[in-house]
Design a protein around this motif. Structure first.
Motif, mmCIF file in Angstrom:
data_model
loop_
_atom_site.group_PDB
_atom_site.id
_atom_site.type_symbol
_atom_site.label_atom_id
_atom_site.label_comp_id
_atom_site.label_asym_id
_atom_site.label_seq_id
_atom_site.Cartn_x
_atom_site.Cartn_y
_atom_site.Cartn_z
ATOM 1 N N VAL A 35 0.045 1.473 -17.210
ATOM 2 C CA VAL A 35 0.392 0.064 -17.133
ATOM 3 C C VAL A 35 0.858 -0.251 -15.712
ATOM 4 N N ALA A 36 0.131 -1.170 -15.047
ATOM 5 C CA ALA A 36 0.490 -1.431 -13.663
ATOM 6 C C ALA A 36 0.435 -2.891 -13.257
ATOM 7 N N ALA A 37 -0.656 -3.605 -13.531
ATOM 8 C CA ALA A 37 -0.842 -4.925 -12.933
ATOM 9 C C ALA A 37 -0.244 -6.036 -13.778
ATOM 10 N N GLY A 38 -0.139 -7.241 -13.199
ATOM 11 C CA GLY A 38 0.382 -8.400 -13.918
ATOM 12 C C GLY A 38 1.854 -8.191 -14.242
ATOM 13 N N VAL A 39 2.340 -8.963 -15.225
ATOM 14 C CA VAL A 39 3.735 -8.806 -15.616
ATOM 15 C C VAL A 39 3.934 -7.471 -16.307
ATOM 16 N N PHE A 40 3.053 -7.175 -17.263
ATOM 17 C CA PHE A 40 3.022 -5.847 -17.849
ATOM 18 C C PHE A 40 1.568 -5.396 -17.928
ATOM 19 N N GLY A 41 0.754 -5.705 -16.965
ATOM 20 C CA GLY A 41 -0.686 -5.559 -17.076
ATOM 21 C C GLY A 41 -1.182 -4.146 -17.031
ATOM 22 N N SER A 42 -2.404 -3.929 -17.548
ATOM 23 C CA SER A 42 -3.020 -2.621 -17.554
ATOM 24 C C SER A 42 -3.856 -2.436 -16.308
ATOM 25 N N ALA A 43 -3.765 -1.258 -15.699
ATOM 26 C CA ALA A 43 -4.586 -0.926 -14.547
ATOM 27 C C ALA A 43 -4.582 0.569 -14.377
ATOM 28 N N GLN A 44 -5.506 1.080 -13.580
ATOM 29 C CA GLN A 44 -5.532 2.503 -13.333
ATOM 30 C C GLN A 44 -4.394 2.889 -12.395
ATOM 31 N N ALA A 45 -4.051 4.175 -12.366
ATOM 32 C CA ALA A 45 -2.999 4.664 -11.491
ATOM 33 C C ALA A 45 -3.410 4.471 -10.033
ATOM 34 N N ALA A 46 -2.404 4.564 -9.155
ATOM 35 C CA ALA A 46 -2.670 4.394 -7.733
ATOM 36 C C ALA A 46 -3.712 5.396 -7.257
ATOM 37 N N ALA A 47 -4.567 4.957 -6.350
ATOM 38 C CA ALA A 47 -5.592 5.836 -5.803
ATOM 39 C C ALA A 47 -4.929 6.993 -5.069
ATOM 40 N N PRO A 48 -5.639 8.126 -4.925
ATOM 41 C CA PRO A 48 -5.039 9.322 -4.327
ATOM 42 C C PRO A 48 -4.429 9.093 -2.953
ATOM 43 N N ASP A 49 -5.018 8.197 -2.107
ATOM 44 C CA ASP A 49 -4.502 7.993 -0.761
ATOM 45 C C ASP A 49 -3.470 6.871 -0.693
ATOM 46 N N THR A 50 -3.111 6.329 -1.843
ATOM 47 C CA THR A 50 -2.076 5.301 -1.895
ATOM 48 C C THR A 50 -0.945 5.772 -2.797
ATOM 49 N N THR A 51 0.149 5.062 -2.752
ATOM 50 C CA THR A 51 1.279 5.408 -3.610
ATOM 51 C C THR A 51 1.884 4.131 -4.166
ATOM 52 N N ILE A 84 4.865 -2.179 -5.461
ATOM 53 C CA ILE A 84 3.710 -2.336 -4.579
ATOM 54 C C ILE A 84 2.893 -1.059 -4.573
ATOM 55 N N GLU A 85 1.633 -1.198 -4.191
ATOM 56 C CA GLU A 85 0.772 -0.038 -3.979
ATOM 57 C C GLU A 85 0.269 -0.108 -2.553
ATOM 58 N N VAL A 86 0.603 0.903 -1.766
ATOM 59 C CA VAL A 86 0.267 0.899 -0.343
ATOM 60 C C VAL A 86 -0.240 2.276 0.071
ATOM 61 N N PRO A 87 -0.979 2.339 1.185
ATOM 62 C CA PRO A 87 -1.333 3.656 1.735
ATOM 63 C C PRO A 87 -0.058 4.447 2.017
ATOM 64 N N ALA A 88 -0.071 5.728 1.713
ATOM 65 C CA ALA A 88 1.126 6.551 1.879
ATOM 66 C C ALA A 88 1.625 6.542 3.320
ATOM 67 N N VAL A 89 0.712 6.398 4.261
ATOM 68 C CA VAL A 89 1.109 6.432 5.672
ATOM 69 C C VAL A 89 1.916 5.197 6.074
ATOM 70 N N ALA A 90 1.889 4.162 5.231
ATOM 71 C CA ALA A 90 2.607 2.930 5.567
ATOM 72 C C ALA A 90 4.067 2.945 5.128
ATOM 73 N N LEU A 91 4.471 3.957 4.364
ATOM 74 C CA LEU A 91 5.819 3.974 3.811
ATOM 75 C C LEU A 91 6.903 4.037 4.883
#
Length: 521
Positions: A20-36, A73-80
């Protein structure tokens, strides 16, 4: 009904792939491997600036946390690193997973169709000794997988909830978990129908926040939002049969804030039978609940540690599930009824024929053609036993235990055309003395099921809290909590211990204590 016991580590059968990721309680896939995926807490008024930084970093805002200056948020890990150094950011933490705690699929017991049953937990927590006539002044918010609003044992309750673009309407329940929890809290006292909950007379107000969709997972950001929505809806008690193994600062701030405002939050200890502290139950502002059985013995799947505060019934708890989602089994041989457990995966059918001994069911034997096979458990899979009975011309299968007690079984992915049930070792021996006599076995859909888990213990405590509080609405949440702790039935080691906490929650004892000594004594 079928009582199907599984080990604690199996938990609710839910796919890990969808989160569960998108929307208020929306369904989505987990973060991509190069993002967190992380939670970013920001200074008041800095939302737009932070959103701009996230966008510039080629990230995405996944969820704005209701009632807090924070977002997932979901961002590239290098941006943290850059985000951490941003002057508008207070802190960044992982958006950790949260999941429902429950152990079993619908399971076995004696038939209830002839009348209403009182689950053993209702009596253990003394709910049958304290009327819920005053409960209309309390509201329990259930954060879970939804609520079957049309259920015969739930439809008359005063209940509200919310729509979410990801998980859908609050009054649907794809996982069955939330409806089971709700039944323990407030299944209706309607003669001849199903079961009763702790608050059974349609007085207690319910509010449903659905964080688990069909995939069965949520993040700590969604849970923080859900808790704040419960507070905004006027909840006095929040019931959470869910959790995860790592803490979240954002989540903790949400529950601490609600507790300071007079909301009592209750959560499950977890089902892995170890000393790990689960969250949100592990926060100081939340009551952690462990599980015990009908004999008031600690359930070996219940996590135990210094944070366990109260215990509730959590083994073979009978409650409501979405209409038709449970399984009911019945068995009679020679005019005698036997307790039957539905074999998970059995077709919903009835078979009547003479009973025949099929041994271990390890090979085809046409001598049982046109008969009901009596099969001993052991050596080979249940599915093979039932398939061999069917291949032999058998019309139904009864698999009895090879060790003491009743049990539940599953056919797995195997599809059979004949109904199959389980039976205890003693009933198997009794039926073996009736070979050749007429046997009838029935497997049919049900609106009720037996579940195990600290998920089932939690609503007992939540509901008792609301019930007792309804008599003393001027008590604060902290005072009520102290009274519940001090009136609990001490079990295990004398005083508070890691398995039972202060002990089994007691409605009447808590009421008597507050009436005699006042709030918080």
């Amino acid at each position: 009904m079928a009582r199907h016991h599984t080990r604690a580590s199996q938990s609710l059968s839910i796919c890990l792939a969808a989160l569960v990721a998108a929307g208020v309680f929306g369904s989505a896939q987990a973060a991509a491997p190069d993002t967190t995926r992380v939670i970013v807490a920001f200074k008041p008024g800095a939302k737009a600036a932070v959103r701009g930084v996230v966008s510039a970093a080629k990230g995405a805002v996944k969820h704005e946390i209701f009632g807090m200056d924070a977002m997932a948020i979901e961002v590239p890990a290098v941006a943290l690193k850059g985000l951490e150094n941003n002057p508008n950011v207070e802190y960044i933490e992982e958006d950790v997973l949260r999941k429902p705690f429950a152990l079993t699929t619908p399971s076995t017991g004696t038939p209830y169709a002839s009348g209403q049953l009182v689950p053993y937990g209702i009596k253990l927590v003394q709910a049958d000794q304290l009327s819920d006539s005053a409960a209309a002044n309390r509201k329990v918010c259930i954060i879970d997988s939804g609520y079957d609003r049309g259920h015969e044992d739930l439809s008359g309750n005063p209940v509200t909830g919310e729509y979410d673009a990801g998980t859908g309407w609050w009054y649907t329940d794809e996982n069955h978990h939330g409806t089971h929890v709700a039944g323990t809290i407030a299944a209706i006292n309607n003669s001849g129908t199903g079961v009763v909950g702790v608050n059974a007379n349609k007085q207690l107000k319910l509010h449903i926040v659905k964080v688990f969709g069909a995939d069965g997972w949520a993040y700590s950001s969604t849970l923080a939002s859900a808790a704040n929505k419960c507070g905004a809806a006027g909840a006095n008690v929040i019931s959470m049969s869910l959790g995860g193994g790592r803490k979240s600062t954002t989540e903790q701030k949400a529950f601490d804030g609600l507790y300071a405002k007079g909301v009592l939050s209750v959560a499950a200890a977890g089902n892995d039978g170890n000393r790990v502290v689960s969250y949100p139950a592990g926060y100081a502002s939340v009551v952690m609940v462990g599980a015990l059985d009908e004999n008031k013995q600690w359930a070996d799947f219940s996590q135990y540690n210094s944070k366990v505060e109260l215990s509730g019934p959590g083994v073979s708890v009978l409650s409501t599930v979405p209409t038709g989602a449970g399984i009911d089994a019945a068995l009679a041989v020679g005019g005698t009824n036997y307790a039957a457990g539905a074999m998970e995966g059995s077709p919903l059918k009835t078979a009547t024929a003479p009973l025949a001994d099929f041994g271990l069911g390890d090979k085809v034997n046409t001598a049982v053609s046109g008969k009901v096979c009596l099969i001993q458990r052991g050596t080979i899979d249940f599915a093979v036993k039932v398939q061999n009975c069917q291949s032999s011309g058998g019309v139904g299968a009864v698999v009895y235990n090879n060790v003491a007690g009743a049990y539940g079984g599953t056919l797995g992915t195997t599809v059979t055309g004949i109904p199959s049930v389980t039976a205890s070792d003693t009933d198997g021996a009794a039926m073996k003395a009736k070979l050749g006599q007429s046997a009838t076995l029935t497997v049919k859909a049900s609106n009720y099921a037996y579940y195990d888990g600290t998920s089932m213990a939690t609503p007992h405590v939540s509901a008792v809290a609301a019930l007792v509080w309804s008599y003393f609405p001027t008590c604060t949440a902290a005072q009520l909590r102290t009274s519940l702790d001090n009136s609990a039935l001490d079990l295990g080691t004398a005083g508070r211990d890691t398995k039972y906490g202060y002990g089994l929650v007691q409605a009447k004892a808590a009421y008597d204590r507050i009436k005699s000594l006042g709030c918080g004594k």
